[in-house]
Enzyme design. Structure first.
Site, mmCIF file in Angstrom:
data_model
loop_
_atom_site.group_PDB
_atom_site.id
_atom_site.type_symbol
_atom_site.label_atom_id
_atom_site.label_comp_id
_atom_site.label_asym_id
_atom_site.label_seq_id
_atom_site.Cartn_x
_atom_site.Cartn_y
_atom_site.Cartn_z
ATOM 1 N N LYS A 1 38.776 67.999 30.592
ATOM 2 C CA LYS A 1 37.803 68.039 31.693
ATOM 3 C C LYS A 1 37.475 69.480 32.110
ATOM 4 C CE LYS A 1 40.507 65.677 34.446
ATOM 5 N NZ LYS A 1 41.657 65.432 33.554
ATOM 6 N N ARG B 1 40.135 60.565 41.872
ATOM 7 C CA ARG B 1 41.242 60.033 41.067
ATOM 8 C C ARG B 1 41.734 58.695 41.614
ATOM 9 N NH1 ARG B 1 43.002 65.543 39.029
ATOM 10 N NH2 ARG B 1 44.677 65.203 37.553
ATOM 11 N N ARG C 1 48.969 73.955 26.601
ATOM 12 C CA ARG C 1 47.938 74.585 27.458
ATOM 13 C C ARG C 1 48.459 75.885 28.074
ATOM 14 N NH1 ARG C 1 44.998 70.859 31.621
ATOM 15 N NH2 ARG C 1 47.110 70.070 31.943
ATOM 16 N N ARG D 1 51.505 76.040 32.995
ATOM 17 C CA ARG D 1 51.645 75.316 34.257
ATOM 18 C C ARG D 1 53.017 74.649 34.332
ATOM 19 N NH1 ARG D 1 46.273 71.663 34.897
ATOM 20 N NH2 ARG D 1 47.801 70.288 35.833
ATOM 21 N N ARG E 1 52.548 61.855 35.083
ATOM 22 C CA ARG E 1 51.113 62.000 35.406
ATOM 23 C C ARG E 1 50.284 60.942 34.671
ATOM 24 N NH1 ARG E 1 50.592 67.964 33.680
ATOM 25 N NH2 ARG E 1 48.384 67.771 34.140
HETATM 26 P P1 ADP Z 1 42.074 68.645 31.742
HETATM 27 O O1 ADP Z 1 41.249 69.541 32.632
HETATM 28 O O2 ADP Z 1 41.398 67.343 31.440
HETATM 29 O O3 ADP Z 1 43.477 68.440 32.237
HETATM 30 P P2 ADP Z 1 41.944 70.903 29.857
HETATM 31 O O4 ADP Z 1 40.494 71.174 29.780
HETATM 32 O O5 ADP Z 1 42.776 71.849 30.643
HETATM 33 O O6 ADP Z 1 42.209 69.365 30.327
HETATM 34 O O7 ADP Z 1 42.481 70.799 28.361
HETATM 35 C C1 ADP Z 1 43.884 70.562 28.099
HETATM 36 C C2 ADP Z 1 44.335 71.427 26.910
HETATM 37 O O8 ADP Z 1 43.749 70.906 25.715
HETATM 38 C C3 ADP Z 1 43.882 72.888 27.000
HETATM 39 O O9 ADP Z 1 44.916 73.691 26.489
HETATM 40 C C4 ADP Z 1 42.611 72.949 26.126
HETATM 41 O O10 ADP Z 1 42.450 74.226 25.534
HETATM 42 C C5 ADP Z 1 42.894 71.874 25.083
HETATM 43 N N1 ADP Z 1 41.698 71.137 24.670
HETATM 44 C C6 ADP Z 1 40.634 70.763 25.433
HETATM 45 N N2 ADP Z 1 39.732 70.063 24.706
HETATM 46 C C7 ADP Z 1 40.256 69.974 23.453
HETATM 47 C C8 ADP Z 1 39.790 69.384 22.224
HETATM 48 N N3 ADP Z 1 38.620 68.730 22.153
HETATM 49 N N4 ADP Z 1 40.584 69.494 21.135
HETATM 50 C C9 ADP Z 1 41.776 70.153 21.200
HETATM 51 N N5 ADP Z 1 42.260 70.731 22.322
HETATM 52 C C10 ADP Z 1 41.513 70.649 23.432
HETATM 53 P P1 AMP Z 2 44.835 68.834 37.395
HETATM 54 O O1 AMP Z 2 44.686 70.312 37.379
HETATM 55 O O2 AMP Z 2 43.519 68.112 37.549
HETATM 56 O O3 AMP Z 2 45.647 68.315 36.231
HETATM 57 O O4 AMP Z 2 45.651 68.477 38.713
HETATM 58 C C1 AMP Z 2 46.968 68.978 38.912
HETATM 59 C C2 AMP Z 2 47.643 68.236 40.069
HETATM 60 O O5 AMP Z 2 46.906 68.470 41.290
HETATM 61 C C3 AMP Z 2 47.693 66.705 39.949
HETATM 62 O O6 AMP Z 2 48.776 66.244 39.163
HETATM 63 C C4 AMP Z 2 47.806 66.301 41.421
HETATM 64 O O7 AMP Z 2 49.124 66.516 41.912
HETATM 65 C C5 AMP Z 2 46.882 67.311 42.108
HETATM 66 N N1 AMP Z 2 45.481 66.809 42.155
HETATM 67 C C6 AMP Z 2 44.405 67.321 41.516
HETATM 68 N N2 AMP Z 2 43.300 66.620 41.790
HETATM 69 C C7 AMP Z 2 43.687 65.608 42.625
HETATM 70 C C8 AMP Z 2 43.011 64.512 43.240
HETATM 71 N N3 AMP Z 2 41.698 64.300 43.065
HETATM 72 N N4 AMP Z 2 43.739 63.679 44.021
HETATM 73 C C9 AMP Z 2 45.051 63.883 44.225
HETATM 74 N N5 AMP Z 2 45.749 64.868 43.662
HETATM 75 C C10 AMP Z 2 45.082 65.734 42.855
#
Ligand code: ADP
Ligand code: AMP
Length: 220
Positions: free
Chosen positions: A13, A88, A127, A160, A171
């Site tokens: 995302k 969410r 990541r 992270r 999660r």
């Molecule tokens: P989210 O915001 O949904 O938690 P991220 O955008 O942070 O996910 O992506 C999670 C990890 O996967 C990051 O390290 C990113 O570089 C990697 N990633 C994202 N999209 C892809 C993809 N299509 N293929 C492989 N790795 C990906």
């Molecule tokens: P993310 O970066 O989207 O993976 O979010 C990291 C953490 O932030 C999650 O595991 C939750 O603890 C908190 N968080 C992010 N977005 C939300 C949301 N919309 N509602 C509740 N908690 C959230």
């Protein structure tokens, strides 16, 4: 354009929202980034959020809805936004509807990036984020040119604290119980689209642009 990026933790995302934000000139609003910034600054919000994040749980709806309401009222959201990681829960989705209707806006589309859970764990564990500008990398799928150094700003990359196999399992459980029902929520509103998130990053971006441009054309 008022867009929601949906998907499980690690689906891509944030990565995709960053590209789309540049392409369409609208802000990326990530509740996860907002909470991480608050934790780093040690604010009251950060103190409230830290324990939930570390445990892989959601921050309470009232707190999360409050920060999104404030953020969406800012001037840079006038032409639209890309919400990443919100809503969410059904309660958050209902609140978003109310906020948009107060602003005289309508959701354009909720797009789900679909990725199987085995891949999500590998993506989260590999990541890396830039401490300075927040750019996202992956040790295998999107490595920085120099190890642990951000390509964009030279900042230090970090992992992270919640990107461990153990916290990811929690999660993903929370995602299935609380967030998955939103797929039906937006399907029944006629506002749902899905892209295959298993492909390389650039292919997912191309798919998303196709879906969004087709939606814009229909709206014209
Ligand atoms: P989210 O915001 O949904 O938690 P991220 O955008 O942070 O996910 O992506 C999670 C990890 O996967 C990051 O390290 C990113 O570089 C990697 N990633 C994202 N999209 C892809 C993809 N299509 N293929 C492989 N790795 C990906
Ligand atoms: P993310 O970066 O989207 O993976 O979010 C990291 C953490 O932030 C999650 O595991 C939750 O603890 C908190 N968080 C992010 N977005 C939300 C949301 N919309 N509602 C509740 N908690 C959230």
């Amino acid at each position: 354009m008022e867009i929601l990026m949906m998907g499980a933790p690690g689906a891509g995302k944030g990565t995709q929202a960053a590209y789309l934000s540049k392409k369409y000139g609208i802000p990326q609003i990530s509740t996860g980034d907002m909470f991480r910034a608050a934790v780093a600054e040690g604010t009251e919000l950060g103190k409230q959020a830290a324990a939930c994040m570390a445990a892989g749980k959601l921050v309470p709806d009232a707190v999360t809805i409050g920060i999104v309401r404030e953020r969406l009222a800012k001037a840079d959201c006038e032409k639209g936004f890309i919400l990443d990681g919100f809503p969410r829960t059904v309660e958050q989705a209902d609140a978003l509807e109310r906020i948009l209707s107060e602003q005289g806006k309508n959701l354009t589309l909720a797009i789900n990036i679909a990725v199987p859970s085995e891949e999500l764990i590998e993506r989260a564990i590999g990541r890396r984020l830039c401490r300075k500008c927040g750019a996202t990398y992956h040790v295998k799928f999107k490595p920085s040119r120099q190890e642990n150094v951000c390509d964009a700003c030279g900042g230090e990359l970090y992992q992270r604290a919640d990107d461990t196999a153990e916290t990811m399992a929690k999660r993903l459980g929370v995602y299935e119980a609380s967030t998955l029902p939103l797929i039906e929520y937006y399907k029944s509103a006629g506002k749902y689209a899905e892209v295959d998130g298993r492909c390389p990053i650039s292919e997912v971006t191309a798919e998303l642009i196709k879906v969004l441009d087709a939606t814009e054309d229909r709206g014209r």
